[in-house]
Design a protein around this motif. Structure first.
Motif, PDB file in Angstrom:
ATOM      1  N   GLY A   1       1.048  -1.421  -0.342  1.00  0.00           N
ATOM      2  CA  GLY A   1       0.381   0.220  -0.353  1.00  0.00           C
ATOM      3  C   GLY A   1       1.361   1.276  -0.038  1.00  0.00           C
ATOM      4  N   VAL A   2       1.910   0.936   1.077  1.00  0.00           N
ATOM      5  CA  VAL A   2       2.867   2.405   0.464  1.00  0.00           C
ATOM      6  C   VAL A   2       3.052   2.576  -0.252  1.00  0.00           C
ATOM      7  N   VAL A   3       3.854   1.864  -1.116  1.00  0.00           N
ATOM      8  CA  VAL A   3       4.433   1.972  -2.436  1.00  0.00           C
ATOM      9  C   VAL A   3       3.368   2.441  -3.258  1.00  0.00           C
TER      10      VAL A   3
ATOM     11  N   GLN B   1      -5.288  -1.087   1.681  1.00  0.00           N
ATOM     12  CA  GLN B   1      -5.581   0.687   1.579  1.00  0.00           C
ATOM     13  C   GLN B   1      -5.286   1.495   2.690  1.00  0.00           C
ATOM     14  N   ALA B   2      -5.058   0.607   4.099  1.00  0.00           N
ATOM     15  CA  ALA B   2      -4.358   1.053   5.092  1.00  0.00           C
ATOM     16  C   ALA B   2      -3.200   1.678   5.066  1.00  0.00           C
ATOM     17  N   GLY B   3      -2.908   0.795   4.669  1.00  0.00           N
ATOM     18  CA  GLY B   3      -0.424   1.189   4.111  1.00  0.00           C
ATOM     19  C   GLY B   3      -1.194   2.647   3.312  1.00  0.00           C
TER      20      GLY B   3
ATOM     21  N   LEU C   1      -2.192   5.832   4.987  1.00  0.00           N
ATOM     22  CA  LEU C   1      -0.900   6.595   5.899  1.00  0.00           C
ATOM     23  C   LEU C   1       0.522   6.964   5.144  1.00  0.00           C
ATOM     24  N   ALA C   2       0.555   6.289   4.222  1.00  0.00           N
ATOM     25  CA  ALA C   2       1.882   6.772   3.884  1.00  0.00           C
ATOM     26  C   ALA C   2       0.975   7.764   3.047  1.00  0.00           C
ATOM     27  N   GLY C   3      -0.106   8.799   2.436  1.00  0.00           N
ATOM     28  CA  GLY C   3      -0.937   9.896   1.969  1.00  0.00           C
ATOM     29  C   GLY C   3       0.053  10.211   3.004  1.00  0.00           C
ATOM     30  N   THR C   4      -1.182  10.031   3.615  1.00  0.00           N
ATOM     31  CA  THR C   4      -1.046  11.502   4.765  1.00  0.00           C
ATOM     32  C   THR C   4      -0.126  11.692   5.720  1.00  0.00           C
ATOM     33  N   ASN C   5       1.167  10.637   5.985  1.00  0.00           N
ATOM     34  CA  ASN C   5       2.574  11.442   5.882  1.00  0.00           C
ATOM     35  C   ASN C   5       2.550  12.484   5.298  1.00  0.00           C
ATOM     36  N   LEU C   6       2.913  11.966   3.567  1.00  0.00           N
ATOM     37  CA  LEU C   6       2.748  13.795   2.833  1.00  0.00           C
ATOM     38  C   LEU C   6       2.177  14.505   3.278  1.00  0.00           C
ATOM     39  N   VAL C   7       1.162  14.184   3.215  1.00  0.00           N
ATOM     40  CA  VAL C   7       0.167  15.460   3.689  1.00  0.00           C
ATOM     41  C   VAL C   7       0.415  16.753   4.501  1.00  0.00           C
TER      42      VAL C   7
ATOM     43  N   LEU D   1       6.145   4.023   9.306  1.00  0.00           N
ATOM     44  CA  LEU D   1       6.961   3.617   8.192  1.00  0.00           C
ATOM     45  C   LEU D   1       7.930   3.017   8.305  1.00  0.00           C
ATOM     46  N   GLY D   2       8.548   4.036   9.312  1.00  0.00           N
ATOM     47  CA  GLY D   2       9.937   3.265   9.607  1.00  0.00           C
ATOM     48  C   GLY D   2      10.254   1.791  10.821  1.00  0.00           C
TER      49      GLY D   2
END
Length: 243
Positions: free
Chosen positions: A65-67, A152-154, A157-163, A240-241
Motif C-alpha cells: 500500500g505504501v509503494v 489500503q491502510a498503508g 497512511l503513507a499519503g497522510t504522512n506526505l499531506v 513507516l520506519g
C-alpha cells in the motif's frame, strides 16, 4: 471555533456499493491543491523501497500500500527505472497476497507497455489509484488472504504522512484544518483491526493501531495547528520506519 469534519454518509463501504474506503492518493493530492498547497505532494515522495515478498503478509500488505501510494503520487514525474521498480514491487506484493490473475495480468501489461514506451502513465495511475480505495477488503485479495484493509491502510497512511509534511512545509494552520479532519477514515480502519480483523491480525498491526489512534485524536481536536501536522508526521514516520 472550528469543529471536526463530519464523516461522509457511507464511510468505509465496499467498492461493490460504489463507495470507497478512504481518500485515494490522487484524491489526497487534489485536496492538498484545493487547500492552497500548490506545490502538491510529488516532490515530497521519498525513494523508499520495501521487500514485498516476506513471510509476514500483514507487513506485505502495508508495504504494498505504501509503494502504491508513492507510485501514484510521483508517477507522473519519477524516472522510468524507479517507476518500473515500484510497479514490479506492487506486482510482487499482490502476488504474495494471492491476488487474482486478472489484476496481475493488468499490471504485467502496463509494465510491458511502459518498458516499451507504448502506454500512458496517466491511464495506469488512474487504475492503480482506484485499487487504493475501492477493494472489497474483507474478502481479501485472494484465496487465503486475511490481511483485510491493510493495503489500503498503508496507502492512506503513507499519503497522510506526505499531506502532513506539506502542511508543515507551508506552515499553514488553515491547511491543517482542511486536510487533517479524517477521523472517520482512522475509525474505519480501527473498527476493522479491533473488531472482525482482531483475530487475523499479526504483530505488525499493533503499530498501525497506535498510529491510527494518533490520527483520530488529532482529527477530533477542537482546532488544529501546524504542530498537529508535525505530530501526524512523527506518528506516520514511526510506522513507516518499522515496516
Amino acid at each position: 471555533m472550528a469543529q471536526p469534519a463530519e464523516a461522509p454518509a457511507t464511510p468505509g463501504a465496499s467498492a461493490s456499493e460504489g463507495k470507497v474506503l478512504a481518500p485515494s492518493p490522487l484524491a489526497l493530492e487534489k485536496e492538498v491543491r484545493d487547500a492552497g498547497l500548490t506545490a502538491g505532494l510529488a516532490g515530497l515522495v521519498p525513494t523508499r523501497t520495501f521487500a514485498t515478498d516476506v513471510d509476514d503478509k500483514d507487513r506485505v500488505a502495508l508495504r504494498t500500500g505504501v509503494v502504491l501510494s508513492y507510485t501514484v503520487l510521483a508517477g507522473r514525474v519519477s524516472p522510468k527505472p524507479l517507476f518500473l521498480d515500484q510497479l514490479r514491487s506492487i506486482r510482487v506484493g499482490m502476488t504474495t497476497l494471492g491476488t487474482g490473475k486478472g489484476l496481475l495480468a493488468t499490471i504485467d501489461t502496463f509494465i510491458q507497455n511502459i518498458q516499451n514506451d507504448t502506454a500512458s502513465r496517466e491511464d495506469f495511475l488512474q487504475e492503480l489509484d482506484a485499487v487504493a480505495s475501492s477493494m472489497i477488503v474483507e474478502e481479501g485479495w485472494g484465496a487465503g488472504d486475511r490481511t483485510g484493509p491493510l493495503l489500503q491502510a498503508g496507502a492512506w497512511l503513507a499519503g497522510t504522512n506526505l499531506v502532513a509534511a506539506a502542511i508543515v512545509a507551508a506552515d499553514s494552520p488553515a491547511a491543517a484544518e482542511k486536510l487533517l479532519r479524517k477521523a472517520y477514515v482512522a475509525e474505519y480502519f480501527l473498527g476493522y483491526l479491533e473488531g472482525e480483523g482482531a483475530s487475523k491480525a499479526g504483530p505488525t498491526t499493533s503499530t498501525v493501531v497506535e498510529t491510527l489512534r494518533t490520527l483520530q485524536s488529532v482529527a477530533n481536536k477542537p482546532t488544529l495547528a501546524v504542530t498537529d501536522a508535525q505530530a501526524v508526521v512523527a506518528a506516520t514516520e514511526t510506522l513507516l520506519g518499522t515496516l
